[in-house]
Scaffold this motif. Structure first.
Motif, PDB file in Angstrom:
ATOM      1  N   MET A  93      18.725  -8.428  23.690  1.00 23.57           N
ATOM      2  CA  MET A  93      20.026  -7.915  23.294  1.00 23.57           C
ATOM      3  C   MET A  93      20.623  -8.799  22.205  1.00 23.57           C
ATOM      4  O   MET A  93      20.342 -10.004  22.139  1.00 23.57           O
ATOM      5  CB  MET A  93      20.987  -7.896  24.488  1.00 23.57           C
ATOM      6  N   GLU A  94      21.443  -8.201  21.376  1.00 29.03           N
ATOM      7  CA  GLU A  94      22.165  -8.952  20.371  1.00 29.03           C
ATOM      8  C   GLU A  94      23.240  -9.808  21.039  1.00 29.03           C
ATOM      9  O   GLU A  94      23.705  -9.496  22.146  1.00 29.03           O
ATOM     10  CB  GLU A  94      22.807  -7.998  19.360  1.00 29.03           C
ATOM     11  N   PRO A  95      23.648 -10.933  20.380  1.00 35.23           N
ATOM     12  CA  PRO A  95      24.611 -11.854  21.005  1.00 35.23           C
ATOM     13  C   PRO A  95      25.873 -11.180  21.539  1.00 35.23           C
ATOM     14  O   PRO A  95      26.330 -11.494  22.648  1.00 35.23           O
ATOM     15  CB  PRO A  95      24.933 -12.837  19.873  1.00 35.23           C
ATOM     16  N   ASN A  96      26.447 -10.249  20.783  1.00 33.09           N
ATOM     17  CA  ASN A  96      27.655  -9.593  21.252  1.00 33.09           C
ATOM     18  C   ASN A  96      27.387  -8.766  22.508  1.00 33.09           C
ATOM     19  O   ASN A  96      28.204  -8.729  23.448  1.00 33.09           O
ATOM     20  CB  ASN A  96      28.235  -8.701  20.155  1.00 33.09           C
ATOM     21  N   ASP A  97      26.221  -8.102  22.542  1.00 33.13           N
ATOM     22  CA  ASP A  97      25.857  -7.316  23.716  1.00 33.13           C
ATOM     23  C   ASP A  97      25.583  -8.219  24.915  1.00 33.13           C
ATOM     24  O   ASP A  97      25.885  -7.854  26.061  1.00 33.13           O
ATOM     25  CB  ASP A  97      24.629  -6.456  23.424  1.00 33.13           C
ATOM     26  N   VAL A  98      24.996  -9.398  24.659  1.00 33.38           N
ATOM     27  CA  VAL A  98      24.736 -10.345  25.742  1.00 33.38           C
ATOM     28  C   VAL A  98      26.044 -10.750  26.410  1.00 33.38           C
ATOM     29  O   VAL A  98      26.162 -10.781  27.643  1.00 33.38           O
ATOM     30  CB  VAL A  98      23.988 -11.585  25.223  1.00 33.38           C
ATOM     31  N   THR A  99      27.045 -11.068  25.602  1.00 34.10           N
ATOM     32  CA  THR A  99      28.354 -11.470  26.141  1.00 34.10           C
ATOM     33  C   THR A  99      28.951 -10.366  27.004  1.00 34.10           C
ATOM     34  O   THR A  99      29.447 -10.607  28.105  1.00 34.10           O
ATOM     35  CB  THR A  99      29.318 -11.817  24.992  1.00 34.10           C
ATOM     36  N   ARG A 100      28.873  -9.132  26.512  1.00 33.25           N
ATOM     37  CA  ARG A 100      29.423  -7.998  27.260  1.00 33.25           C
ATOM     38  C   ARG A 100      28.615  -7.738  28.528  1.00 33.25           C
ATOM     39  O   ARG A 100      29.171  -7.401  29.578  1.00 33.25           O
ATOM     40  CB  ARG A 100      29.448  -6.753  26.384  1.00 33.25           C
ATOM     41  N   ALA A 101      27.303  -7.903  28.449  1.00 36.39           N
ATOM     42  CA  ALA A 101      26.441  -7.667  29.599  1.00 36.39           C
ATOM     43  C   ALA A 101      26.723  -8.682  30.709  1.00 36.39           C
ATOM     44  O   ALA A 101      26.790  -8.327  31.894  1.00 36.39           O
ATOM     45  CB  ALA A 101      24.980  -7.732  29.188  1.00 36.39           C
ATOM     46  N   ILE A 102      26.880  -9.944  30.345  1.00 31.96           N
ATOM     47  CA  ILE A 102      27.200 -10.975  31.336  1.00 31.96           C
ATOM     48  C   ILE A 102      28.557 -10.684  31.974  1.00 31.96           C
ATOM     49  O   ILE A 102      28.726 -10.798  33.194  1.00 31.96           O
ATOM     50  CB  ILE A 102      27.196 -12.374  30.693  1.00 31.96           C
ATOM     51  N   ALA A 103      29.521 -10.282  31.152  1.00 26.11           N
ATOM     52  CA  ALA A 103      30.849  -9.956  31.677  1.00 26.11           C
ATOM     53  C   ALA A 103      30.773  -8.791  32.661  1.00 26.11           C
ATOM     54  O   ALA A 103      31.441  -8.798  33.709  1.00 26.11           O
ATOM     55  CB  ALA A 103      31.799  -9.624  30.525  1.00 26.11           C
ATOM     56  N   ALA A 104      29.955  -7.790  32.348  1.00 23.19           N
ATOM     57  CA  ALA A 104      29.800  -6.648  33.246  1.00 23.19           C
ATOM     58  C   ALA A 104      29.185  -7.089  34.571  1.00 23.19           C
ATOM     59  O   ALA A 104      29.634  -6.670  35.649  1.00 23.19           O
ATOM     60  CB  ALA A 104      28.941  -5.576  32.591  1.00 23.19           C
ATOM     61  N   ALA A 105      28.156  -7.938  34.507  1.00 23.64           N
ATOM     62  CA  ALA A 105      27.484  -8.390  35.723  1.00 23.64           C
ATOM     63  C   ALA A 105      28.409  -9.236  36.593  1.00 23.64           C
ATOM     64  O   ALA A 105      28.461  -9.054  37.821  1.00 23.64           O
ATOM     65  CB  ALA A 105      26.226  -9.175  35.366  1.00 23.64           C
ATOM     66  N   THR A 106      29.129 -10.182  35.985  1.00 20.59           N
ATOM     67  CA  THR A 106      30.021 -11.037  36.765  1.00 20.59           C
ATOM     68  C   THR A 106      31.166 -10.229  37.360  1.00 20.59           C
ATOM     69  O   THR A 106      31.591 -10.467  38.494  1.00 20.59           O
ATOM     70  CB  THR A 106      30.572 -12.184  35.900  1.00 20.59           C
ATOM     71  N   SER A 107      31.673  -9.268  36.605  1.00 20.65           N
ATOM     72  CA  SER A 107      32.769  -8.423  37.089  1.00 20.65           C
ATOM     73  C   SER A 107      32.321  -7.583  38.287  1.00 20.65           C
ATOM     74  O   SER A 107      33.041  -7.453  39.288  1.00 20.65           O
ATOM     75  CB  SER A 107      33.273  -7.522  35.966  1.00 20.65           C
ATOM     76  N   ILE A 108      31.131  -7.008  38.197  1.00 20.22           N
ATOM     77  CA  ILE A 108      30.608  -6.201  39.302  1.00 20.22           C
ATOM     78  C   ILE A 108      30.401  -7.070  40.538  1.00 20.22           C
ATOM     79  O   ILE A 108      30.782  -6.693  41.661  1.00 20.22           O
ATOM     80  CB  ILE A 108      29.295  -5.517  38.880  1.00 20.22           C
ATOM     81  N   ALA A 109      29.800  -8.257  40.352  1.00 22.07           N
ATOM     82  CA  ALA A 109      29.570  -9.146  41.491  1.00 22.07           C
ATOM     83  C   ALA A 109      30.888  -9.513  42.167  1.00 22.07           C
ATOM     84  O   ALA A 109      30.995  -9.488  43.402  1.00 22.07           O
ATOM     85  CB  ALA A 109      28.839 -10.406  41.027  1.00 22.07           C
ATOM     86  N   ALA A 110      31.879  -9.835  41.363  1.00 26.12           N
ATOM     87  CA  ALA A 110      33.179 -10.207  41.928  1.00 26.12           C
ATOM     88  C   ALA A 110      33.801  -9.054  42.700  1.00 26.12           C
ATOM     89  O   ALA A 110      34.400  -9.248  43.767  1.00 26.12           O
ATOM     90  CB  ALA A 110      34.105 -10.667  40.812  1.00 26.12           C
ATOM     91  N   SER A 111      33.656  -7.839  42.180  1.00 23.91           N
ATOM     92  CA  SER A 111      34.233  -6.673  42.859  1.00 23.91           C
ATOM     93  C   SER A 111      33.552  -6.396  44.194  1.00 23.91           C
ATOM     94  O   SER A 111      34.108  -5.707  45.052  1.00 23.91           O
ATOM     95  CB  SER A 111      34.123  -5.436  41.950  1.00 23.91           C
ATOM     96  N   LEU A 112      32.344  -6.946  44.380  1.00 24.55           N
ATOM     97  CA  LEU A 112      31.594  -6.758  45.615  1.00 24.55           C
ATOM     98  C   LEU A 112      31.734  -7.951  46.561  1.00 24.55           C
ATOM     99  O   LEU A 112      31.038  -8.040  47.570  1.00 24.55           O
ATOM    100  CB  LEU A 112      30.114  -6.532  45.289  1.00 24.55           C
ATOM    101  N   GLY A 113      32.630  -8.859  46.217  1.00 22.23           N
ATOM    102  CA  GLY A 113      32.889  -9.998  47.089  1.00 22.23           C
ATOM    103  C   GLY A 113      32.020 -11.205  46.832  1.00 22.23           C
ATOM    104  O   GLY A 113      32.018 -12.151  47.628  1.00 22.23           O
ATOM    105  N   LEU A 114      31.271 -11.218  45.739  1.00 24.87           N
ATOM    106  CA  LEU A 114      30.433 -12.363  45.387  1.00 24.87           C
ATOM    107  C   LEU A 114      31.136 -13.185  44.309  1.00 24.87           C
ATOM    108  O   LEU A 114      31.563 -12.646  43.290  1.00 24.87           O
ATOM    109  CB  LEU A 114      29.072 -11.900  44.865  1.00 24.87           C
ATOM    110  N   ARG A 115      31.265 -14.468  44.524  1.00 29.33           N
ATOM    111  CA  ARG A 115      31.925 -15.317  43.539  1.00 29.33           C
ATOM    112  C   ARG A 115      30.974 -15.570  42.374  1.00 29.33           C
ATOM    113  O   ARG A 115      29.912 -16.172  42.541  1.00 29.33           O
ATOM    114  CB  ARG A 115      32.350 -16.642  44.165  1.00 29.33           C
ATOM    115  N   ALA A 116      31.361 -15.087  41.215  1.00 26.76           N
ATOM    116  CA  ALA A 116      30.513 -15.204  40.022  1.00 26.76           C
ATOM    117  C   ALA A 116      31.358 -15.739  38.871  1.00 26.76           C
ATOM    118  O   ALA A 116      31.883 -14.988  38.051  1.00 26.76           O
ATOM    119  CB  ALA A 116      29.901 -13.861  39.669  1.00 26.76           C
ATOM    120  N   ASP A 117      31.499 -17.061  38.843  1.00 30.47           N
ATOM    121  CA  ASP A 117      32.302 -17.698  37.799  1.00 30.47           C
ATOM    122  C   ASP A 117      31.549 -17.834  36.490  1.00 30.47           C
ATOM    123  O   ASP A 117      32.144 -17.983  35.423  1.00 30.47           O
ATOM    124  CB  ASP A 117      32.751 -19.091  38.260  1.00 30.47           C
TER     125      ASP A 117
END
Length: 284
Positions: free
Chosen positions: A1-25
């Protein structure tokens, strides 16, 4: 993935994990090509992230559960959350168990034993899946369409197209079963729980030798009842398919063009066909 997409992808993954009760700082990229592998901390989950429509994540999730039920050596989905595909900001995310690497590295016999157990488990799973010939067709489409492979010289375009078609005919009418599809060393983890295969979205039906064509030579020497002639043909076929991928205009594999050149060189040199790990050693 391109750098901008990588940043967005990580944000999506951490956000989903947090919404499921997993601490993803934080999210650490473990692998980046056309899809992203991210370690989420401190919850220690492993996230696989791909643009929606460019993955077969639902197939991978279902297959992982089926294979786990029959005791196959595959990585497990994260048991703390519902086993499904999560979608956010245009990305499909699946959450898996993170495994600490174990040492020493797997021996060829251990690798071959893990493949044998994987194939045995796959024979027990009844799940609609693509055939290995679909992968050939995708490679042929890249080669035959200049807009998809604009940097590929015309002479090489003809060479690869002809080679792929003749190899398809040579391998197509063989005994088939469900395969991993790409069981190379990058998709086999050495863990404290033993060797575990990952990246099941590449699974397809085909001859066992098609899987063996992705692994080091020493591993094949420990796998029983190998059709050596078919293995040689499948090695050539895998070289041709992977070569086509490296010339795809959308390919994001690191050093992809160098690999593309080296793969073409190997195909022109002729047999004995090198294994993919040998090609990696040449390039790196």
């Amino acid at each position: 993935m391109e750098p901008n997409d990588v940043t967005r992808a990580i944000a999506a993954a951490t956000s989903i994990a947090a919404s499921l009760g997993l601490r993803a700082d934080d999210g650490t990229v473990l692998h980046n090509s056309n899809k992203l592998a991210v370690r989420l901390t401190p919850c220690d989950a492993f996230a696989r992230v791909a643009p929606v429509g460019q993955e077969v994540a639902e197939f991978e999730v279902e297959l992982a559960q089926r294979l786990a039920e029959v005791g196959s050596p595959v990585a497990s989905l994260d048991p703390r959350v519902e086993p499904r595909v999560h979608v956010r900001d245009g990305f499909a995310v699946t959450l898996w168990t993170y495994y600490e690497p174990a040492t020493p590295d797997l021996s060829p016999s251990e690798y071959a034993d893990a493949m044998g157990r994987l194939h045995a488990g796959m024979r027990k799973v009844d799940l609609p899946s693509p055939r290995f010939t679909d992968r050939i067709a995708e490679a042929q489409e890249i080669i035959r369409t200049p807009d998809l492979s604009p940097s590929l010289p015309d002479a090489e375009r003809v060479f690869l197209s002809t080679r792929l078609e003749s190899l398809r005919q040579a391998v197509e009418d063989r005994d088939e079963q469900l395969l991993h599809g790409e069981p190379h060393p990058g998709n086999l983890l050495s863990t404290r729980e033993g060797p575990l295969f990952i990246d099941l979205e590449t699974c397809c039906r085909g001859p066992v030798e098609f899987d063996l064509a992705h692994v080091p030579e020493a591993v094949c020497e420990h796998y029983p009842n190998v059709d050596e002639d078919l293995l040689s043909t499948c090695r050539e076929l895998v070289l041709a398919i992977v070569s086509a991928w490296r010339w795809d205009i959308g390919d994001q594999f690191p050093n992809g063009r160098r690999f593309g050149d080296e793969l073409l060189r190997a195909l022109h040199d002729g047999p004995p066909w090198p294994t993919l790990d040998a090609i990696v050693e040449r390039v790196l």
